[in-house]
Design a protein around this motif. Structure first.
Motif, mmCIF file in Angstrom:
data_model
loop_
_atom_site.group_PDB
_atom_site.id
_atom_site.type_symbol
_atom_site.label_atom_id
_atom_site.label_comp_id
_atom_site.label_asym_id
_atom_site.label_seq_id
_atom_site.Cartn_x
_atom_site.Cartn_y
_atom_site.Cartn_z
ATOM 1 N N ALA A 30 0.835 -1.189 0.000
ATOM 2 C CA ALA A 30 0.000 0.000 0.000
ATOM 3 C C ALA A 30 0.873 1.243 0.000
ATOM 4 O O ALA A 30 1.985 1.246 0.513
ATOM 5 C CB ALA A 30 -0.906 -0.006 1.234
ATOM 6 N N SER A 31 0.352 2.313 -0.572
ATOM 7 C CA SER A 31 1.104 3.569 -0.561
ATOM 8 C C SER A 31 0.163 4.731 -0.763
ATOM 9 O O SER A 31 -0.873 4.606 -1.424
ATOM 10 C CB SER A 31 2.172 3.584 -1.655
ATOM 11 O OG SER A 31 1.577 3.695 -2.929
ATOM 12 N N THR A 32 0.519 5.886 -0.163
ATOM 13 C CA THR A 32 -0.165 7.116 -0.512
ATOM 14 C C THR A 32 0.402 7.586 -1.842
ATOM 15 O O THR A 32 1.518 7.260 -2.205
ATOM 16 C CB THR A 32 0.065 8.186 0.559
ATOM 17 O OG1 THR A 32 1.469 8.492 0.622
ATOM 18 C CG2 THR A 32 -0.394 7.713 1.921
ATOM 19 N N GLY A 33 -0.375 8.350 -2.560
ATOM 20 C CA GLY A 33 0.065 8.781 -3.885
ATOM 21 C C GLY A 33 -0.270 7.787 -4.964
ATOM 22 O O GLY A 33 0.037 8.012 -6.138
ATOM 23 N N ALA A 34 -0.919 6.667 -4.599
ATOM 24 C CA ALA A 34 -1.231 5.642 -5.596
ATOM 25 C C ALA A 34 -2.236 6.163 -6.619
ATOM 26 O O ALA A 34 -2.156 5.826 -7.801
ATOM 27 C CB ALA A 34 -1.768 4.387 -4.911
ATOM 28 N N GLU A 35 -3.189 6.991 -6.173
ATOM 29 C CA GLU A 35 -4.188 7.510 -7.105
ATOM 30 C C GLU A 35 -3.528 8.387 -8.164
ATOM 31 O O GLU A 35 -3.827 8.280 -9.355
ATOM 32 C CB GLU A 35 -5.250 8.307 -6.356
ATOM 33 C CG GLU A 35 -6.329 8.872 -7.265
ATOM 34 C CD GLU A 35 -7.394 9.633 -6.508
ATOM 35 O OE1 GLU A 35 -8.280 10.207 -7.162
ATOM 36 O OE2 GLU A 35 -7.333 9.646 -5.255
ATOM 37 N N LYS A 65 5.830 10.118 -1.600
ATOM 38 C CA LYS A 65 4.927 8.999 -1.359
ATOM 39 C C LYS A 65 5.247 8.372 -0.012
ATOM 40 O O LYS A 65 6.353 8.508 0.518
ATOM 41 C CB LYS A 65 5.051 7.936 -2.450
ATOM 42 C CG LYS A 65 4.730 8.420 -3.856
ATOM 43 C CD LYS A 65 4.851 7.300 -4.864
ATOM 44 C CE LYS A 65 4.540 7.779 -6.272
ATOM 45 N NZ LYS A 65 4.616 6.686 -7.265
ATOM 46 N N THR A 66 4.280 7.646 0.518
ATOM 47 C CA THR A 66 4.493 6.825 1.703
ATOM 48 C C THR A 66 4.185 5.386 1.350
ATOM 49 O O THR A 66 3.073 5.072 0.912
ATOM 50 C CB THR A 66 3.601 7.276 2.870
ATOM 51 O OG1 THR A 66 3.926 8.629 3.212
ATOM 52 C CG2 THR A 66 3.831 6.391 4.085
ATOM 53 N N GLY A 103 8.131 -1.503 7.495
ATOM 54 C CA GLY A 103 7.028 -0.623 7.843
ATOM 55 C C GLY A 103 6.922 0.593 6.939
ATOM 56 O O GLY A 103 7.390 0.587 5.795
ATOM 57 N N PRO A 104 6.322 1.686 7.438
ATOM 58 C CA PRO A 104 6.083 2.864 6.593
ATOM 59 C C PRO A 104 7.381 3.571 6.208
ATOM 60 O O PRO A 104 8.287 3.739 7.019
ATOM 61 C CB PRO A 104 5.200 3.757 7.460
ATOM 62 C CG PRO A 104 5.490 3.326 8.865
ATOM 63 C CD PRO A 104 5.794 1.864 8.799
ATOM 64 N N LEU A 105 7.438 3.989 4.948
ATOM 65 C CA LEU A 105 8.593 4.698 4.413
ATOM 66 C C LEU A 105 8.107 5.961 3.722
ATOM 67 O O LEU A 105 7.246 5.893 2.842
ATOM 68 C CB LEU A 105 9.345 3.816 3.410
ATOM 69 C CG LEU A 105 10.022 2.552 3.942
ATOM 70 C CD1 LEU A 105 10.438 1.648 2.780
ATOM 71 C CD2 LEU A 105 11.232 2.920 4.788
ATOM 72 N N HIS A 106 8.660 7.109 4.108
ATOM 73 C CA HIS A 106 8.330 8.375 3.461
ATOM 74 C C HIS A 106 9.414 8.649 2.428
ATOM 75 O O HIS A 106 10.574 8.901 2.775
ATOM 76 C CB HIS A 106 8.251 9.493 4.497
ATOM 77 C CG HIS A 106 7.263 9.226 5.591
ATOM 78 N ND1 HIS A 106 5.899 9.303 5.394
ATOM 79 C CD2 HIS A 106 7.443 8.830 6.881
ATOM 80 C CE1 HIS A 106 5.277 8.990 6.508
ATOM 81 N NE2 HIS A 106 6.179 8.696 7.432
ATOM 82 N N LEU A 107 9.046 8.599 1.149
ATOM 83 C CA LEU A 107 10.027 8.583 0.072
ATOM 84 C C LEU A 107 9.738 9.654 -0.975
ATOM 85 O O LEU A 107 8.594 10.081 -1.141
ATOM 86 C CB LEU A 107 10.040 7.203 -0.601
ATOM 87 C CG LEU A 107 10.325 6.008 0.316
ATOM 88 C CD1 LEU A 107 10.127 4.706 -0.437
ATOM 89 C CD2 LEU A 107 11.736 6.091 0.889
#
Length: 262
Positions: free
Chosen positions: A158-163, A216-217, A224-228
């Motif tokens: 899963a990631s934010t920014g996927a949309e 993105k995260t 775990g979560p990565l802020h990239l």
């Protein structure tokens, strides 16, 4: 003048091409550099006399089929092919499909960036080269190397920014479909992606999104979560992109990337 420049270009490229790079035996010591005229003519399936006339700017303008044969015989890259066609006063036809091989110097670059996960993607979003950190970050690239399939048909990470990436991916795939309408692998990919209602919806929107800097995260199964940060470098001659994935220096995500790298 153009045909004279064309002949000079053919001669220079012939003399710069090693027999081994053209798939020819090296044989005894050669008196001249590169390939002989008769070797290029044989590789291009044309007479030696006709090829010699092209080099000497004594023949008519070559056809597209002749230029394509010379492109293959002389192992021209896309930029050199386009230059050859321009010298002949002819517009090159689009290649039948996108390039799916990363240039060696581009692939080598990925391994000089140990703190960045880096991949090269084709116009159809196949990952065609990557470094070890990218393999550890994205996981199972060898099993599923296509980022569009991973985005729309799988949920391994899963990631934010996927949309946003979904719109970017569809825009790039639509452009590839317009350019390579008869490429079987690309058409098969699009047929698979149409199983996704989200993909069909975005496709109908016909989005236009330019690649660039994105944050993105990722939720990685191991660390775990990565802020990239993701940054894209275009390789326009091959319609490829180099994607660099990094973390802010000294951040927890940077330390997690180093852990993945080991």
């Amino acid at each position: 003048m153009a045909l004279t420049e064309l002949g000079r270009f053919l001669r220079d490229r012939r003399e710069a091409l090693r027999p081994v790079d053209a798939g020819l035996p090296t044989g005894p010591r050669r008196k001249t550099p590169g390939l002989r005229r008769e070797e290029v003519a044989g590789l291009a399936s044309m007479s030696v006399e006709y090829y010699a006339r092209l080099e000497q700017a004594r023949g008519p303008r070559p056809s597209r089929s002749v230029l394509d044969a010379l492109t293959a015989a002389l192992r021209l890259d896309p930029a050199e092919r386009a230059h050859l066609f321009r010298l002949a006063g002819t517009t090159p036809a689009a290649p039948p499909g996108p390039s799916r091989t990363a240039r060696p110097h581009v692939a080598a670059l990925l391994h000089r960036l140990p703190d960045a996960a880096a991949v090269v993607t084709s116009a159809g979003y196949d990952v065609i080269a990557w470094n070890p950190l990218a393999a550890a970050l994205l996981t199972d690239l060898a099993t599923e190397p296509n980022l569009a399939r991973r985005r729309f048909l799988r949920t391994t990470m899963a990631s934010t920014g996927a949309e946003e990436f979904g719109h970017i991916a569809v825009g790039r795939l639509r452009a590839a479909a317009d350019r390579y309408p008869h490429d079987e692998r690309l058409n098969a990919l699009l047929a698979d992606l149409r199983a996704s209602a989200e993909f069909r919806h975005i496709w109908d929107l016909n989005p236009v999104r330019a690649p660039g800097h994105r944050s993105k995260t990722f939720e990685h199964p191991r660390v775990g979560p990565l802020h990239l940060d993701c940054d894209v470098l275009e390789v326009p001659d091959d319609e490829q992109q180099v994607v660099f994935i990094t973390a802010a220096p000294g951040s927890p995500s940077s330390r997690a990337l180093r852990e993945l790298a080991t």
